[in-house]
Design a protein around this motif. Structure first.
Motif, PDB file in Angstrom:
ATOM      1  N   TYR A 449       0.823  -1.206   0.000  1.00 23.14           N
ATOM      2  CA  TYR A 449       0.000   0.000   0.000  1.00 23.14           C
ATOM      3  C   TYR A 449       0.863   1.264   0.000  1.00 23.14           C
ATOM      4  O   TYR A 449       0.569   2.229  -0.708  1.00 23.14           O
ATOM      5  N   VAL A 450       1.936   1.243   0.778  1.00 18.69           N
ATOM      6  CA  VAL A 450       2.840   2.402   0.831  1.00 18.69           C
ATOM      7  C   VAL A 450       3.664   2.500  -0.448  1.00 18.69           C
ATOM      8  O   VAL A 450       3.814   3.581  -1.038  1.00 18.69           O
ATOM      9  N   GLN A 451       4.204   1.364  -0.903  1.00 19.67           N
ATOM     10  CA  GLN A 451       4.991   1.375  -2.130  1.00 19.67           C
ATOM     11  C   GLN A 451       4.131   1.816  -3.329  1.00 19.67           C
ATOM     12  O   GLN A 451       4.603   2.538  -4.205  1.00 19.67           O
ATOM     13  N   TYR A 452       2.889   1.379  -3.329  1.00 21.30           N
ATOM     14  CA  TYR A 452       1.981   1.730  -4.424  1.00 21.30           C
ATOM     15  C   TYR A 452       1.720   3.230  -4.462  1.00 21.30           C
ATOM     16  O   TYR A 452       1.609   3.841  -5.539  1.00 21.30           O
ATOM     17  N   ALA A 453       1.635   3.853  -3.276  1.00 24.38           N
ATOM     18  CA  ALA A 453       1.424   5.303  -3.225  1.00 24.38           C
ATOM     19  C   ALA A 453       2.579   6.030  -3.888  1.00 24.38           C
ATOM     20  O   ALA A 453       2.383   6.972  -4.683  1.00 24.38           O
ATOM     21  N   HIS A 454       3.812   5.605  -3.585  1.00 22.01           N
ATOM     22  CA  HIS A 454       4.974   6.242  -4.192  1.00 22.01           C
ATOM     23  C   HIS A 454       5.004   5.983  -5.696  1.00 22.01           C
ATOM     24  O   HIS A 454       5.267   6.902  -6.501  1.00 22.01           O
ATOM     25  N   ALA A 455       4.711   4.746  -6.087  1.00 19.24           N
ATOM     26  CA  ALA A 455       4.724   4.402  -7.509  1.00 19.24           C
ATOM     27  C   ALA A 455       3.633   5.161  -8.268  1.00 19.24           C
ATOM     28  O   ALA A 455       3.827   5.565  -9.425  1.00 19.24           O
ATOM     29  N   VAL A 457       2.502   8.170  -7.671  1.00 19.41           N
ATOM     30  CA  VAL A 457       2.973   9.536  -7.928  1.00 19.41           C
ATOM     31  C   VAL A 457       3.983   9.546  -9.080  1.00 19.41           C
ATOM     32  O   VAL A 457       3.929  10.422  -9.968  1.00 19.41           O
ATOM     33  N   GLN A 458       4.878   8.563  -9.101  1.00 23.00           N
ATOM     34  CA  GLN A 458       5.878   8.508 -10.173  1.00 23.00           C
ATOM     35  C   GLN A 458       5.215   8.281 -11.522  1.00 23.00           C
ATOM     36  O   GLN A 458       5.656   8.825 -12.546  1.00 23.00           O
ATOM     37  N   SER A 459       4.129   7.507 -11.531  1.00 27.26           N
ATOM     38  CA  SER A 459       3.394   7.282 -12.774  1.00 27.26           C
ATOM     39  C   SER A 459       2.784   8.589 -13.283  1.00 27.26           C
ATOM     40  O   SER A 459       2.828   8.889 -14.491  1.00 27.26           O
ATOM     41  N   VAL A 460       2.230   9.372 -12.371  1.00 29.85           N
ATOM     42  CA  VAL A 460       1.657  10.662 -12.734  1.00 29.85           C
ATOM     43  C   VAL A 460       2.747  11.575 -13.309  1.00 29.85           C
ATOM     44  O   VAL A 460       2.530  12.280 -14.317  1.00 29.85           O
ATOM     45  N   LEU A 461       3.917  11.560 -12.685  1.00 33.78           N
ATOM     46  CA  LEU A 461       5.017  12.406 -13.162  1.00 33.78           C
ATOM     47  C   LEU A 461       5.473  11.992 -14.557  1.00 33.78           C
ATOM     48  O   LEU A 461       5.814  12.846 -15.397  1.00 33.78           O
ATOM     49  N   ARG A 462       5.490  10.691 -14.816  1.00 31.86           N
ATOM     50  CA  ARG A 462       5.891  10.230 -16.151  1.00 31.86           C
ATOM     51  C   ARG A 462       4.895  10.713 -17.212  1.00 31.86           C
ATOM     52  O   ARG A 462       5.285  11.145 -18.304  1.00 31.86           O
ATOM     53  N   LYS A 463       3.616  10.646 -16.870  1.00 31.89           N
ATOM     54  CA  LYS A 463       2.585  11.108 -17.825  1.00 31.89           C
ATOM     55  C   LYS A 463       2.694  12.610 -18.053  1.00 31.89           C
ATOM     56  O   LYS A 463       2.523  13.093 -19.179  1.00 31.89           O
ATOM     57  N   GLN A 551       0.553  21.559 -12.773  1.00 32.95           N
ATOM     58  CA  GLN A 551       1.677  21.779 -11.860  1.00 32.95           C
ATOM     59  C   GLN A 551       1.188  22.050 -10.438  1.00 32.95           C
ATOM     60  O   GLN A 551       1.752  21.568  -9.460  1.00 32.95           O
ATOM     61  N   ALA A 552       0.113  22.834 -10.323  1.00 36.42           N
ATOM     62  CA  ALA A 552      -0.426  23.139  -8.996  1.00 36.42           C
ATOM     63  C   ALA A 552      -0.981  21.889  -8.325  1.00 36.42           C
ATOM     64  O   ALA A 552      -0.801  21.686  -7.116  1.00 36.42           O
ATOM     65  N   LYS A 553      -1.641  21.028  -9.105  1.00 33.35           N
ATOM     66  CA  LYS A 553      -2.252  19.833  -8.534  1.00 33.35           C
ATOM     67  C   LYS A 553      -1.214  18.747  -8.232  1.00 33.35           C
ATOM     68  O   LYS A 553      -1.362  17.965  -7.294  1.00 33.35           O
ATOM     69  N   ILE A 554      -0.157  18.704  -9.039  1.00 38.43           N
ATOM     70  CA  ILE A 554       0.875  17.684  -8.840  1.00 38.43           C
ATOM     71  C   ILE A 554       1.756  18.012  -7.637  1.00 38.43           C
ATOM     72  O   ILE A 554       2.348  17.122  -7.020  1.00 38.43           O
ATOM     73  N   ALA A 555       1.834  19.278  -7.275  1.00 38.26           N
ATOM     74  CA  ALA A 555       2.723  19.688  -6.181  1.00 38.26           C
ATOM     75  C   ALA A 555       2.463  18.902  -4.895  1.00 38.26           C
ATOM     76  O   ALA A 555       3.391  18.461  -4.208  1.00 38.26           O
ATOM     77  N   LEU A 556       1.195  18.716  -4.550  1.00 35.18           N
ATOM     78  CA  LEU A 556       0.841  18.030  -3.306  1.00 35.18           C
ATOM     79  C   LEU A 556       1.251  16.554  -3.317  1.00 35.18           C
ATOM     80  O   LEU A 556       1.893  16.088  -2.364  1.00 35.18           O
ATOM     81  N   PRO A 557       0.915  15.770  -4.352  1.00 34.05           N
ATOM     82  CA  PRO A 557       1.377  14.381  -4.363  1.00 34.05           C
ATOM     83  C   PRO A 557       2.892  14.242  -4.431  1.00 34.05           C
ATOM     84  O   PRO A 557       3.456  13.298  -3.859  1.00 34.05           O
ATOM     85  N   VAL A 558       3.573  15.162  -5.101  1.00 33.70           N
ATOM     86  CA  VAL A 558       5.039  15.095  -5.130  1.00 33.70           C
ATOM     87  C   VAL A 558       5.610  15.338  -3.730  1.00 33.70           C
ATOM     88  O   VAL A 558       6.544  14.655  -3.301  1.00 33.70           O
TER      89      VAL A 558
END
Length: 580
Positions: A449-455, A457-463, A551-558
């Motif tokens: 569950y924790v690893q998936y949360a990090h992954a 966010v990384q998926s969102v960044l790749r997109k 960019q504004a919305k991604i800031a929080l998950p990053v």
């Protein structure tokens, strides 16, 4: 940045203002004034007990203090609402700008959550310290995960930490190891052997016997112990220590120091430690009372050399020398901790098995006596691990002969899963390790569950990168974050704000499992926000066709991923960028 600490500073400043105005009397002690998350998030973002703890010394009603403090706090730009509840608790709700500023800070601050609390104080964390007679077993995996994570946590909180392994190579068990290796040595020469009770029959000693053959040839064949025991003991111990280091390395654990018990004998170190206690009138000749309960038939009162441990909190005084003049097992342990004190440690932490429960008071008494009460010793007892697979208890390892090895577990599920799961319970609580559950991909598996949360966010960044959007933390921190106002976004930011506070609490209490619990809660808030975005377009991390809004919305998950990565680093777990 520690938002909870900042608001506490604000509370203290306003309390001083109330003192200056004559509303509160002078000389109040603020030490027990706290600002923390409320038990119910519906009550606000933070709560302070200031009015409750100051009422009695101030000679006032808690409600009167809370009302006066509320009025002053409400004037601060960060406070949206300061509401008095019940007899005098004060609930605070922060302005959205406070949370938005926090997100920007996490994105740009180097090491958000790190603390200077430890002030480089030297701390020794001794853990694992298994007898060098065989490979690490699954219980040692829990010892290693707890000890190493605790050391990392203390380092993160600003302490100067040493990871130490105490090699128990001074006792009779090392002679048993030598005899067992000798049998494997004879096997390597084609001899038939039989492992008697008390020897170690595990296959792990086969290569050790072969290595001994390669080193000494046949010179020990048909020779009595007096010709080979000492040399084989030294050889076998060195071989086992290398095996132990390899096992620990498979879990990502590296010790700073290995300390040999044998080095205490014949060097004057035991004598020096006992002389230190003797100089404080804590060593004397005496006869102990018979043990409580059923008295053994062979028990007889006899004069021994005793440590007056009751003077430092123990239940009874403890023997340090037998009537025949030999040291008890407690004497080298005293000397070992005396050596730690001489190395200048301000805190000592021993991570031991649950079977050492009767050892705690005597060792704490010894450290207290030798340090004149200045150096605390914290003993963390590790409860057993029960292994399951397919709903059934997992069978023992043939290689080890009598137990499941650490390397068996790591080979089956990997070091990250092993380490994280070993920290999903407090150290003194039993832990079930189900090979099926720790690898399943579900919310019920905290590792996933924790690893998936990090992954995620990384998926969102790749997109975002595919769309040409700059998502570097520095750029995101400068984005217009004023739109981060939704309750789900505030809930995630609020959890991020708890990270520095959590670090200091976990470090102060020596409880690294708190980090694992926190990461699960943080991941839960991240997943909840992501899922809300499936229903409400304005909450989606990727705002199609609007790079600025994205960019504004991604800031929080990053910012969330930054904290998750830091937390996993403390636990010794590698954050993943994608789930496979």
């Amino acid at each position: 940045m520690n938002l909870f600490a900042d608001i506490r500073d604000l509370v203290l400043t306003e309390l001083d203002a109330l003192v200056a105005a004559g509303t509160l009397p002078e000389g109040l002690d603020y030490a027990n004034v706290t600002v923390e998350p409320p038990r119910d998030a519906a009550h606000g973002d933070m709560a302070t007990n200031a009015a409750m703890v100051l009422a009695k010394p101030a000679g006032m009603k808690p409600r009167d203090i809370a009302d006066a403090l509320s009025a002053r706090l409400s004037a601060d730009d960060r406070i949206a609402l300061a509401e008095v509840a019940g007899p005098g608790f004060l609930n605070l709700r922060l302005e959205p700008a406070a949370w938005q500023g926090l997100v920007a800070t996490v994105l740009t601050q180097d090491g958000y959550g790190r603390s200077a609390m430890g002030a480089d104080e030297k701390v020794n964390v001794e853990f694992v310290s298994a007898n060098p007679t065989g490979p690490m077993h699954v219980g040692h995996a829990r010892h290693a995960a707890v000890g190493d994570a605790l050391a990392s946590l203390l380092d993160y909180a600003g302490y100067d930490v040493t990871r130490e392994y105490y090699i128990n190579d001074g006792g009779a068990q090392v002679d048993v190891l030598a005899r067992s290796v000798y049998l494997r040595y004879l096997e390597a020469h084609g001899r038939e052997v039989e492992f008697a009770d008390g020897t170690y029959p595990g296959d792990y000693l086969v290569p050790v016997g072969e290595a001994l053959k390669e080193k000494v040839g046949d010179q020990f064949i048909d020779k009595g112990e007096q010709y080979w025991l000492s040399e084989v003991r030294e050889f076998a111990t060195a071989q086992m220590l290398e095996l132990i280091k390899t096992d620990l390395a498979s879990l990502g654990v590296t010790m700073d120091r290995y300390f040999s018990e044998k080095s205490l004998y014949g060097t004057g170190k035991i004598e020096a430690a006992i002389d230190d206690l003797r100089s404080k009138d804590l060593i004397y000749k005496g006869t102990l009372e018979p043990p409580k309960g059923k008295v053994p038939e062979d028990w007889e009162p006899r004069e021994q050399t005793l440590f007056r441990s009751t003077a430092h909190g123990d239940d009874v005084d403890r023997p340090i020398m037998k009537s025949d003049g030999a040291w008890t097992y407690f004497a080298p342990d005293i000397a070992y901790h005396h050596d730690k004190l001489e190395r200048g440690y301000a805190q000592l932490i021993d991570v031991l098995g649950a079977d050492h429960g009767g050892y705690v008071k005597r060792m704490k008494a010894a450290v207290s006596a030798m340090s004149d009460g200045k150096v605390p010793l914290d003993v963390k007892l590790i409860q057993l691990v029960k292994l399951y697979k397919n709903g059934e208890p997992f069978k023992m390892s043939k290689r080890a002969g009598t137990f499941v090895t650490l390397s068996d577990v790591v080979e089956m599920v990997g070091p990250d899963v092993t380490r994280f799961h070993m920290l999903t319970r407090k150290n003194d609580a039993p832990l079930d390790f189900d090979f099926d559950k720790v690898t399943e991909q579900s919310k019920d598996n905290p590792v996933f569950y924790v690893q998936y949360a990090h992954a995620r966010v990384q998926s969102v960044l790749r997109k975002a990168a595919e769309e040409g959007i700059d998502t570097s933390p520095e750029v995101l921190a400068k984005a217009d974050l004023s739109g981060l106002t939704h309750e789900a976004e505030i809930a995630l930011a609020r959890k991020i704000a708890e990270w520095p506070r959590l670090i200091e609490i976990a470090a102060r209490t020596h409880e690294p499992h708190r980090v694992a619990f926190y990461l699960y809660e943080l991941a839960s808030e991240l997943h909840a926000l992501y899922n809300r975005g499936n229903e409400e377009h304005g909450l989606r991390f990727l705002q199609e066709g609007d790079p600025t809004a994205t960019q504004a919305k991604i800031a929080l998950p990053v910012a969330t991923a930054i904290v998750i990565s830091s937390g996993l680093g403390i636990l010794g777990v590698t954050p993943v960028d994608e789930m496979r």
